[in-house]
Write an enzyme that holds these catalytic residues in place. Structure first.
Site, PDB file in Angstrom:
ATOM      1  N   ASP A 206      39.823  47.060  27.890  1.00 46.42           N
ATOM      2  CA  ASP A 206      40.106  47.563  28.872  1.00 46.42           C
ATOM      3  C   ASP A 206      39.506  48.926  29.602  1.00 46.42           C
ATOM      4  O   ASP A 206      38.333  49.321  28.068  1.00 46.42           O
ATOM      5  CB  ASP A 206      41.260  47.818  28.792  1.00 46.42           C
ATOM      6  N   ASP A 233      34.255  47.343  31.782  1.00 47.13           N
ATOM      7  CA  ASP A 233      34.665  47.279  32.683  1.00 47.13           C
ATOM      8  C   ASP A 233      34.610  45.829  33.282  1.00 47.13           C
ATOM      9  O   ASP A 233      33.079  45.662  33.481  1.00 47.13           O
ATOM     10  CB  ASP A 233      33.467  47.978  34.019  1.00 47.13           C
ATOM     11  N   PHE A 234      35.902  45.022  33.085  1.00 50.91           N
ATOM     12  CA  PHE A 234      36.077  43.539  32.917  1.00 50.91           C
ATOM     13  C   PHE A 234      35.172  43.080  34.619  1.00 50.91           C
ATOM     14  O   PHE A 234      35.262  41.323  34.923  1.00 50.91           O
ATOM     15  CB  PHE A 234      37.102  43.004  33.089  1.00 50.91           C
ATOM     16  N   HIS A 252      46.184  39.018  39.159  1.00 49.27           N
ATOM     17  CA  HIS A 252      47.425  39.101  40.281  1.00 49.27           C
ATOM     18  C   HIS A 252      47.621  40.508  40.933  1.00 49.27           C
ATOM     19  O   HIS A 252      47.855  40.822  41.569  1.00 49.27           O
ATOM     20  CB  HIS A 252      48.393  38.504  39.604  1.00 49.27           C
TER      21      HIS A 252
END
Length: 349
Positions: A206, A233-234, A252
Site C-alpha cells: 500500500d 503505488d498500485f 470499487h
C-alpha cells in the site's frame, strides 16, 4: 391494537418524510460517537445530567439528543429517566470487539457529509465531489489529517476483521502459499487470513504512509515471521512473487480506467497458475428493495460522490477481468456481504 397485530402501512407521504429527515439521526449518531456517550454507559444506566457533566455539554440539550437516538434503538430510556445501552448502542463503544464507532465517525462525518452536498455536481458531471475542490486523490486528502487518517484506518479495519473471518471460512486457501494484499491498508484482511491458514505467508502492499501503520499492526499480531509490508503505488506497479493477489474494496474505489490499470499491473506479475481474488460486493442485476440491494445502491452512489468509483455487477466484473487479461472463474459468497471474485490469467486452462 394487540401487540401481534399487523401494523397498517404508512402513508406514502410519511414514508417520504421519514426518508427526508434521515440525516437527523446520522448527525445525532456522529455527535454521540464523538462525545463517547456509549462508553459512559458501559457500567450501567445514567441520567442525562451525569452524561452532560462528563461530556461538558448542556444537559437538557444532550437529553434531547439521546432521546432521538433512543427512538431508533441506539439507547433505551428507562422509566426512571435514566438512559441505558441497547445491543446496537453497545457497538458504539470504542473498546469492544466488533465496535462500529470508527465507522460511524467516518460515514456520518464532515468529509463524507460535505461530499454528499455536491451530489448534483456529481450526477451532472459524473465526477466525484473532490474534483470540484480541485483535488486529485481523495485518499491523499485524508492522509493530510493524522487523526482522520487514523479513524479511516480503524473504520476499514473494523469492517475488514469481520470480512477476514468470513473470507477465510468461505474460500479455500489450501493450494496457495504466498498472498499479496494489494491496497491492504493496515493489514487486517491479510492477518485474518494468515491466522486461519498457518501455511500461508503474505505481503501488505500500500501507500508509504499506510505501510507505516501496517507495520505496527504486523508487529503486534505475532505474525511477523509470515507477513511484511511494502510501499507501492498500485497504479504504477504491484510486487511480484506471490501466487495470489487479493484486493479488498480497492477496485470499487475507482472508475473503469483506473481499475483496469490496477488489475493490469497485477496481470503483469501474476504467475500462470496464480489467482486474482477481488473481495467486494457484487451489485445485483436488479434493485428490488431488499436490504442487500438497498445497501448496494447506497454504496454505489457513495462511491460516485466520495471516490469516483462504483459497485459492479457480475457482468461488469467479467468485462473488467477480460479487458485486463483475466478470466473470471467463480464468485464465492461469504457471510460478510462481500464475495470472493476469483480470476485466473486468461491463458490459463
Amino acid at each position: 391494537m394487540p401487540e401481534n397485530a399487523e401494523r397498517p402501512a404508512l402513508p406514502p407521504q410519511l414514508v417520504l418524510y421519514q426518508m427526508a429527515i434521515s440525516h437527523y439521526v446520522s448527525r445525532a449518531l456522529h455527535l454521540a460517537a464523538k462525545l463517547g456517550v456509549a462508553d459512559l454507559l458501559k457500567d450501567g444506566p445514567r441520567r442525562a445530567e451525569e452524561l452532560a457533566e462528563a461530556t461538558e455539554t448542556h444537559a437538557p440539550s444532550l437529553r434531547r439528543l439521546i432521546r432521538l437516538l433512543a427512538s431508533v434503538g441506539v439507547f433505551d430510556e428507562l422509566e426512571d429517566g435514566r438512559f441505558a445501552l441497547t445491543a446496537v448502542g453497545e457497538c458504539l463503544r470504542a473498546d469492544v470487539p466488533g465496535s462500529s464507532r470508527a465507522m460511524v465517525l467516518l460515514f456520518s462525518g464532515i468529509r463524507i457529509q460535505d461530499s454528499w452536498k455536491e451530489l448534483e455536481y456529481c450526477v451532472r458531471t459524473g465526477e466525484p465531489a473532490y474534483r470540484k475542490r480541485g483535488a486529485t486523490d481523495p485518499f491523499a486528502e485524508i492522509a493530510k489529517d493524522p487523526a482522520e487518517a487514523a479513524n479511516f484506518d480503524a473504520a476499514m479495519a473494523d469492517f475488514t476483521k469481520l470480512a477476514a473471518i468470513a473470507v477465510a471460512a468461505a474460500y479455500d486457501f489450501t493450494p496457495l502459499r504466498t498472498i499479496i494484499d494489494v491496497g491492504g491498508g493496515n493489514g487486517a484482511l491479510l492477518l485474518g487470513i494468515l491466522r486461519a491458514n498457518p501455511h500461508l505467508e503474505g505481503v501488505v502492499a500500500d501507500r508509504p504512509d499506510v505501510v507505516e501503520r501496517a507495520e505496527k499492526e504486523i508487529a503486534v499480531s505475532g505474525l511477523g515471521e509470515r507477513c511484511r509490508a511494502v510501499a507501492v503505488d498500485f497504479f504504477r506497479e504491484v510486487p511480484a512473487g506471490a501466487d495470489a493477489y487479493v484486493l479488498k474494496h480497492v477496485i470499487h474505489d475507482w472508475d473503469d480506467e483506473r481499475a483496469r490499470a490496477i488489475l493490469a499491473n497485477c496481470r503483469r506479475v501474476i504467475p500462470p497458475s496464480g489467482k486474482l481474488l477481488v473481495v467486494e460486493g457484487v451489485y445485483p442485476a436488479r434493485i428490488d428493495g431488499s436490504l442487500e440491494s438497498r445497501g448496494a445502491a447506497a454504496n454505489d452512489v457513495n462511491m460516485l460522490v466520495a471516490t469516483g468509483g462504483r459497485q459492479r455487477s457480475e457482468a461488469e466484473f467479467r468485462s473488467l477481468y477480460s479487458a485486463t487479461g483475466f478470466r473470471l472463474t467463480s464468485i464465492v459468497p461469504t457471510l460478510a456481504r462481500v464475495s470472493v471474485i476469483e480470476g485466473v490469467p486468461a491463458s490459463a486452462t
